[in-house]
Design a protein around this motif. Sequence first.
Motif, PDB file in Angstrom:
ATOM      1  N   ARG A   1       0.827  -1.197   0.117  1.00 54.50           N
ATOM      2  CA  ARG A   1       0.148  -0.067  -0.074  1.00 54.50           C
ATOM      3  C   ARG A   1       0.812   1.177  -0.016  1.00 54.50           C
ATOM      4  O   ARG A   1       0.361   2.435  -0.297  1.00 54.50           O
ATOM      5  CB  ARG A   1      -0.808   0.191   1.232  1.00 54.50           C
ATOM      6  N   LYS A   2       2.119   1.053   0.354  1.00 49.11           N
ATOM      7  CA  LYS A   2       2.804   2.479   0.411  1.00 49.11           C
ATOM      8  C   LYS A   2       3.361   2.770  -1.291  1.00 49.11           C
ATOM      9  O   LYS A   2       3.629   3.817  -1.249  1.00 49.11           O
ATOM     10  CB  LYS A   2       4.375   2.027   1.152  1.00 49.11           C
ATOM     11  N   ARG A   3       3.330   1.826  -2.103  1.00 51.68           N
ATOM     12  CA  ARG A   3       3.273   2.289  -3.272  1.00 51.68           C
ATOM     13  C   ARG A   3       2.372   1.812  -4.561  1.00 51.68           C
ATOM     14  O   ARG A   3       2.675   1.608  -5.630  1.00 51.68           O
ATOM     15  CB  ARG A   3       4.954   1.622  -3.725  1.00 51.68           C
ATOM     16  N   THR A   4       1.268   1.561  -3.895  1.00 55.91           N
ATOM     17  CA  THR A   4       0.112   1.199  -4.834  1.00 55.91           C
ATOM     18  C   THR A   4      -0.899   1.930  -4.046  1.00 55.91           C
ATOM     19  O   THR A   4      -1.041   2.209  -2.899  1.00 55.91           O
ATOM     20  CB  THR A   4      -0.374  -0.140  -4.883  1.00 55.91           C
ATOM     21  N   VAL A   5      -2.067   2.466  -5.150  1.00 60.66           N
ATOM     22  CA  VAL A   5      -3.299   3.154  -4.747  1.00 60.66           C
ATOM     23  C   VAL A   5      -4.483   2.554  -5.360  1.00 60.66           C
ATOM     24  O   VAL A   5      -4.440   2.196  -6.690  1.00 60.66           O
ATOM     25  CB  VAL A   5      -3.081   4.650  -5.043  1.00 60.66           C
ATOM     26  N   ASP A   6      -5.352   2.222  -4.673  1.00 59.85           N
ATOM     27  CA  ASP A   6      -6.483   1.680  -5.066  1.00 59.85           C
ATOM     28  C   ASP A   6      -7.766   2.817  -4.577  1.00 59.85           C
ATOM     29  O   ASP A   6      -7.683   3.494  -3.887  1.00 59.85           O
ATOM     30  CB  ASP A   6      -6.892   0.543  -4.213  1.00 59.85           C
ATOM     31  N   ASP A   7      -8.530   2.823  -5.644  1.00 62.55           N
ATOM     32  CA  ASP A   7      -9.669   3.715  -5.492  1.00 62.55           C
ATOM     33  C   ASP A   7     -10.792   3.442  -6.519  1.00 62.55           C
ATOM     34  O   ASP A   7     -10.564   2.354  -7.184  1.00 62.55           O
ATOM     35  CB  ASP A   7      -9.121   5.179  -5.580  1.00 62.55           C
TER      36      ASP A   7
END
Length: 819
Positions: free
Chosen positions: A513-519
């Motif tokens: 989660r530090k280098r991926t973004v979910d939305d």
Amino acid sequence: MADFLGTEIAIVGMAGRFPGAADVDAFWERIARGDDCLDDLSEADLVARNVAPSTRQDPHYVRRSGIVDDVDRFDAGFFGIGARDASLMDPQHRLFYETAWEAIESAGYVPERFDGAIGVFAGCGMNTYLVNNLLTHPGLLDQVGWFLLRHTANDKDFLTTGVSYRLDLRGPSVNVQTACSTSLVAVHLAVQSLLSMESDMALAGGVTIEVPHGVGYQYLEGEILAPDGRCRAFDAESAGTVLTSGVGVVALRRLSDALRDRDPILAVVRGTAVNNDGRRKVGYLAPSVDGHADVVREALAVAGLSSDSITLVEAHGTGTAVGDPIEFAALTAAFASDRRAACWLGSIKPNIGHLDTGAGVASLIKVVQALRHEYKPPLANFTAPSELLDLANSPFVVSGQGEPWTDQSPRRAGISSLGVGGTNAHVIVEEAPVPVPTDTGLAVQPLSLSARSDAALDRVAHDLADHLERHPGTDLADVAFTLATGRRAHPRRRVVIARTHADAIELLRSGDRKRTVDDRAAATAPRVVFLFPGGGSQYVGMGSQLDQRFTTFHETRRAGVDLARRFAGIDLGALLSPSVDPDALRDPVASLAAVFVTEVALARQWMALGVEPDAIVGHSLGEYVAALLADVFSFEDAMRLVVARARLMGRASGANAAMLAVPMTEHELIPMLDSAISLAAVNAHDECVVSGAGDAIDALVARLAALDISSTRIPLNAGGSIGDATRTVAPLRVESHRHVDYCGTSDRSSILGRSSAGYGALRSRFALRSRRRSGDHARARTRPDADLIRSSPRSATGRRDCRAAPRQRQHRRHVVRIG
């Protein structure tokens, strides 16, 4: 490419599902090994598939089948099809819809972003789903009615038009039915459509799905079916073919267009031809030496090539004792060559059986893969050459062992497909030109993924990781570009920031989660607003990396440098260098010209990437950028005005002038100002800018610090928006406005309708107040700092989402096949 005629067609995408292979890459892996991809059927398999006991016990029942996975599954929602209609659809149509989409996506496009007409040319086999399933339920026919049952994708007439409707494809949509040669004839027609400019991209292919699926067949003496369920082409033990299922689609474009747009060119179609045998054969069902030879000669003539340049031929090669020798004789006659053992002769049918209407495109996909992998695959099930073939007096060689394809450059191949009834097709293909390398530019790459559900998004991420693992040489920047521009954006989103292949694979699988973004995407896209801040935001090396990486940014900045030299007599290029003395950028003319040119370059870069603003807002100097983009005046006139304004500011405020940003309300700040300081701007309710003499500004900083209020000195040796500047500037050329909302941030000064020279001088005499605008907006700043992007949410009602980041590429990078 020296011998190209201008009629070449690029294969830019392909997709397919075949017996034992769920996609074209798995397909190639099995072909390269020489696998027979058909399955042996156990008693349990046959019982599970409702094969009658009497049939299972028949000694002539052949327990082998070519099985395509998931023929009973369909992503109906993706195509906007209801569950009931989907259940009525012929599986041939279902799989063709999905494969057509995959072929377009393989080319790096989605239909709604493709600038041109997309045609569809294809055909399907007999609808055994209708015969063996739907029509066995009389109540269903009574309930639905024959008309709707037939028109709900249960007739060959509706295969291509169904795809065109569901994907909104507006080029020609033509069903092709020439039996076994259908899909290669479809390729020929697609090529003709492209060359006649009817289509700008064309999908071509075919599909056959047998229902019931995954069962054996009854062997009858004298028919073309193999008694043991194994196809052996050009073999001493050739005894017949096996009818199987599969689907394949290729995406085609004119080569010139594909090269221009940096499409993933997989191979080049040099020439195609189609003809019919007429009565030049022993019977209607038989092939013809003359008819086949003629179509090969014609394809070579169209390509402008000699048969001696062809080093692989993918034959129709059904594995029958009658058909193979006729085809071999036809190819030998067409080549009329003195070469011996110089041309590899192959057939896909020993690997996957005879796909009927899908056979030709399966052969084409096999050859494209052979060209890409520089490998001549073996004939599956091969024992020895048939004695009926005069190999010694031909240019051909047949073998059960594959070998590297290193004996020719460029590599070229021919593909034949022969239809029952006599319609023959032949296609000449050549290896793809070597792509021109492009600079990756960025140290990290954003990999943008989307799907319609969280579970699907996870699958997409893992599939991409698998693809990168299988193809370690793929440029990660090309992958990022393809994902960003060549995939349809679905509601569930994920962005992974990766440095290397290994980095990307790990993040795609782990979801750090530090280098991926979910939305989740909003139901409707917000309006895009460009915000242009004022002066004082310059810094050393401003925009230098963007200038190296983005063509539009570079060209715009270069034009601005030329204008600054012309109107201000300054070398803006040197001032924007990373090695410039920071004090050189404090001069009003240098500072304002640098910020102005950078903002214009960033804005045009965004627009070159397809981000068009619905509204443009400028603050102070930024108003001139807004007016320029609104076509109120030209780049040249805007630079003249910016330079004149900067000089007026310098003369009006003096060399000792300074500006200060203060985090206070206007009413709190004004009582603290003496006569040497003026309120210059109200950026937000709680943020103001003042300007005045340098010593007075220093004293104000001290008084604020005593109150524990932190202020920020603006690096500009001038006072903005103050003084008694009354000199006017040269008249401006007013041009037409763009169809979009534009405004300045001052209550007194909207650019629209204020393009007179007097306004240019008037702009320097009043404090600026941020205007409040309501609405749902996504804001993109066009300057490297964040002054205006921070203040805009506080000065507007509605959404507070303010995201800003330069896009990574201006020109179209090489698109790559993913998955």
